[in-house]
Structure formats: structure tokens, C-alpha cells
Design an enzyme around this catalytic site. Structure first.
Site, PDB file in Angstrom:
ATOM      1  N   ASP A 106       1.002  -1.234  -0.049  1.00  0.00           N
ATOM      2  CA  ASP A 106       0.191   0.126   0.077  1.00  0.00           C
ATOM      3  C   ASP A 106       0.828   1.383  -0.256  1.00  0.00           C
ATOM      4  OD1 ASP A 106       0.795  -0.720   2.717  1.00  0.00           O
ATOM      5  OD2 ASP A 106      -0.641   0.926   3.573  1.00  0.00           O
ATOM      6  N   GLU A 153      -0.113  -0.837   5.981  1.00  0.00           N
ATOM      7  CA  GLU A 153       1.070  -0.351   6.848  1.00  0.00           C
ATOM      8  C   GLU A 153       1.035   1.029   7.105  1.00  0.00           C
ATOM      9  OE1 GLU A 153       4.902   1.143   8.202  1.00  0.00           O
ATOM     10  OE2 GLU A 153       3.929   1.549   6.037  1.00  0.00           O
TER      11      GLU A 153
END
EC number: 3.4.17.11
Length: 400
Positions: A85, A141
Site C-alpha cells: 500500500d 502499513e
């Protein structure tokens, strides 16, 4: 295989690595968009299958896709940790296109952490025997790992080492210490009134927020490396109304758990200043500190391996930002962070990767992985050469 041959293999693989980095950078993956993350996970899977010869396990938690490769039937010895991400919203490519010019690669998420993820996959692909190796690629994250934290901690537990593929610190330094992270939300409830006719009948949430912002800001301790930063703030509904509600976010960074706990207790002890105002504090510690002691031995091993590879001497750096390496260190696993791309500008318009550094980083990760996988974390001696052997066919690595 000689250490210089290992480095040459990754230099020969550089065009393929750049193509794979481009494939991931151009597959935009903002953390908050699960549809985009699903496509990004697919893209990582395709690259991983080509390099590693096997598909990952896809783990979807709270709608967020995470990928895990486990090699061998025995216990895991080493965890390679990354995320797919990014912080960039869909459409960013229109203003920040993928580009490689004069040895500098640019594009949203390139240094944080697409390039590190790709070089990690290439590093493991270079190992003939991958038993004991786990690769975990998470999808949240950048949000603080709300769904993946437990997964990260479980995969790290019992390993000889966790190698975190986040970008290097300034100048290519490895990240040997990270502050712990806490996040809070302070909400104020007041009482609305007309700002012109009878402001004295109201309880001004903005004024109460001002008192609380100053109180929170005073909780930092520069001598101990603790920062307590009020950030996003909002209050009120119109320009002629005494605000009846508002709130602000707080970002806390601390080098040790004692400081995290001190700030946490102080945050929960906040009390209203204005009569009639009410205060609510939510949140708390999000990531434990990655203390310097968690990386000392791995850094020493990395120094030896880097010298054998002919790489420049390694440096370590303490940084304020958090990563999933905080979690691996928090469960007692030796952790070395910042093993990914060398560059800069994470989360900023000038985000970039230095292309020439990619082969050396991949070689170092491969050597560290092989050492931890095959030797249980012992420090390499003069006669102990951690040398990955033949890569699989189709990996993009030239055979000697």
C-alpha cells in the site's frame, strides 16, 4: 559462488527489476481503497510467481489483502517484511508519472516501498534453498497496520531475524532504531450560542481546544527524544456561532516504552479548563519502539557481509518514523530496518530511488537472508561465507 559474482547477477537483473518496479508503481495502491489494493496484490503476486515459482497465500483481513510466502516445512528462520500500500491517492500518476532519468527513478510509492519490495523478491529468488524463509507483504502499513499487526507479530515470533524492506535513511543508512508511535484524538464538547447576541451563554469549544492544544504540546521532552505534536484540528459550524464541538489529532513519538507510558498517562489525565466543557481522549500507543538493541547483532552481521560484497561501509541511523519493524522488535525478534531502496522523498513530491544502488541492496538482502536461514543467526566468521547459489529459471538473474 564468489560474492562479487552475486553482485554482478543483480546488476545484470537490473533492467528486469526496473520493469517490475514500474509495474507496481503504475498499479496505484492507496491504503484506503480496497479495490485498488486487490489489484496491487494481484500485481505483486504475478511478479512473485514469476520469480519464486509459487503463488503466495492471500490473506484478507477486514477487506485488506496481505500476501505470504512460506518456504520449507520446518520453522521459519527469517522474515522478509514489506507492504504494497502507498499514501498516494488514485490519479497521482497523472501529475507524478513513472520515470527513470539520469539514474533517478520517480513515481508515487517508488521509495516507500515498491522498489524495496521488488528487490526483496529478487533477493529470495536468488536462493537455491529457501527453506526457513517467509516473505510477508501487507496492505495497510501506511494506516498503522490495523488489520495486519497480529499477522506481522505472529510471523516474526521465533525467527532469527526480521529484515524490513523499508527505504534506507539519508545516504543509504540502515535504520537501526525507530521511535515508538502513539496516536490520540481529543474531542471537546461545548455549548452553541450566537456569537454576536449572547456569546456569554455558550461554551466555546475552540477556546477549550486552544487550552488543550497548548497542554498537549507541552508534554514533549526534547532531551528524551519525545515529541508530542497536535496535528489536524477542527471546530465549529459557522462564523457567527460559538462552537459547540471540535477536536484534534495528536502524534506522539518516543524512544522507549517508559516515555510512551508517561505521555499516555498524561493524555488521559487531561481535564477541561472552561466551565461546562467536556473532554474525551481516545487512542493510545500504536507501535512499540524499535530500540537500538534489537538491531545491534544484525547490523554487525550486515557490516561483514557488505564488506565481502564490496559495498561501501554501512551506517546506521535512528529515525522518528515507525514501520512494521517496530512490531517485530516488540515481540523480541532481532530486526534490521531500512534494507530497501536508497533514495528519498517518501510521501513527498520529490520521492525518488537511486537506480545504481538497487543491485547492491538486493545482494545484501540475499546474503543476510541466506546467512540467517542457514546458520541460525550466528555471526559470520572468517571461514563462513553466506553465499546464495543458483537462482531459478526465469528469475531474471544471469547464471555464471
Amino acid at each position: 559462488m564468489a560474492d562479487d559474482a552475486l553482485l554482478e547477477r543483480f546488476r545484470a537483473a537490473l533492467p528486469a527489476m526496473l520493469a517490475d518496479i514500474e509495474a507496481l508503481v503504475t498499479c496505484e495502491s492507496p491504503s484506503v481503497d480496497h479495490t485498488a489494493l486487490a489489484a496491487s496484490a494481484d500485481a505483486v503476486t504475478r511478479i512473485g510467481i514469476r520469480l519464486l515459482g509459487v503463488a503466495p497465500e492471500r490473506i484478507v483481513l477486514d477487506g485488506c489483502p496481505h500476501l505470504r510466502w512460506r518456504f520449507g516445512d520446518g520453522p521459519a528462520r527469517v522474515l522478509l517484511l514489506g507492504h504494497h500500500d502507498t499514501v498516494w491517492p488514485l490519479g497521482t500518476l497523472a501529475t507524478h508519472p513513472f520515470d527513470v532519468t539520469d539514474g533517478v527513478l520517480r513515481g508515487p510509492g517508488c521509495v516507500d516501498m515498491v522498489a524495496g519490495l521488488v528487490l526483496g523478491l529478487y533477493a529470495v529468488a536468488a536462493l537455491t534453498d529457501r527453506s526457513g524463509v517467509t516473505i510477508l507483504v501487507t496492505g495497510d502499513e501506511e494506516l498503522g497496520s490495523p488489520s495486519s499487526r497480529t499477522l506481522v507479530e505472529a510471523e516474526a515470533a521465533g525467527c532469527a531475524g526480521a529484515l524490513v524492506l523499508e527505504a534506507a535513511a539519508d545516504g543509504g543508512a540502515l535504520k537501526t532504531e525507530r521511535k515508538g508511535v502513539s496516536r490520540y484524538r481529543v474531542e471537546v464538547t461545548g455549548l452553541a450560542a450566537h456569537a454576536g447576541l449572547e456569546p456569554e451563554r455558550g461554551v466555546n469549544a475552540t477556546v477549550e481546544l486552544a487550552h488543550q492544544v497548548l497542554a498537549v504540546n507541552a508534554l514533549g521532552d526534547p532531551d528524551r527524544g519525545t515529541t508530542v505534536t497536535p496535528t489536524l484540528v477542527a471546530a465549529g459550524t459557522s462564523t457567527n456561532t460559538v462552537p459547540d464541538a471540535g477536536g484534534f489529532a495528536v502524534d506522539v513519538r518516543a524512544r522507549n516504552a517508559a516515555e510512551q507510558h508517561r505521555v499516555d498517562a498524561a493524555m488521559r489525565a487531561l481535564t477541561p479548563v472552561l466551565p461546562g466543557a467536556r473532554l474525551t481522549v481516545t487512542g493510545g500507543p500504536n507501535r512499540p519502539p524499535l530500540a537500538a538493541g534489537a538491531s545491534t547483532e544484525l547490523f554487525a552481521i550486515a557490516e561483514v557481509l557488505a564488506a565481502r560484497l564490496g559495498l561501501p561501509p554501512l551506517r546506521g541511523a535512528a529515525v522518528g518514523g515507525g514501520s512494521d519493524g517496530n512490531f517485530t522488535a516488540g515481540v523480541g525478534t532481532p530486526t534490521l530496518d531500512g534494507l530497501g531502496a536508497v533514495g528519498g522523498g517518501a510521501h513527498a513530491d520529490h520521492e525518488h530511488v537511486l537506480v545504481a544502488e538497487l543491485p547492491g541492496r538486493a545482494a545484501l538482502v540475499a546474503a543476510l537472508t541466506e546467512h540467517l536461514r542457514g546458520r541460525g543467526g550466528e555471526r559470520p566468521g572468517d571461514g563462513d561465507r553466506p553465499t546464495p547459489t543458483e537462482p531459478p529459471a526465469g528469475s531474471g538473474l544471469r547464471r555464471a
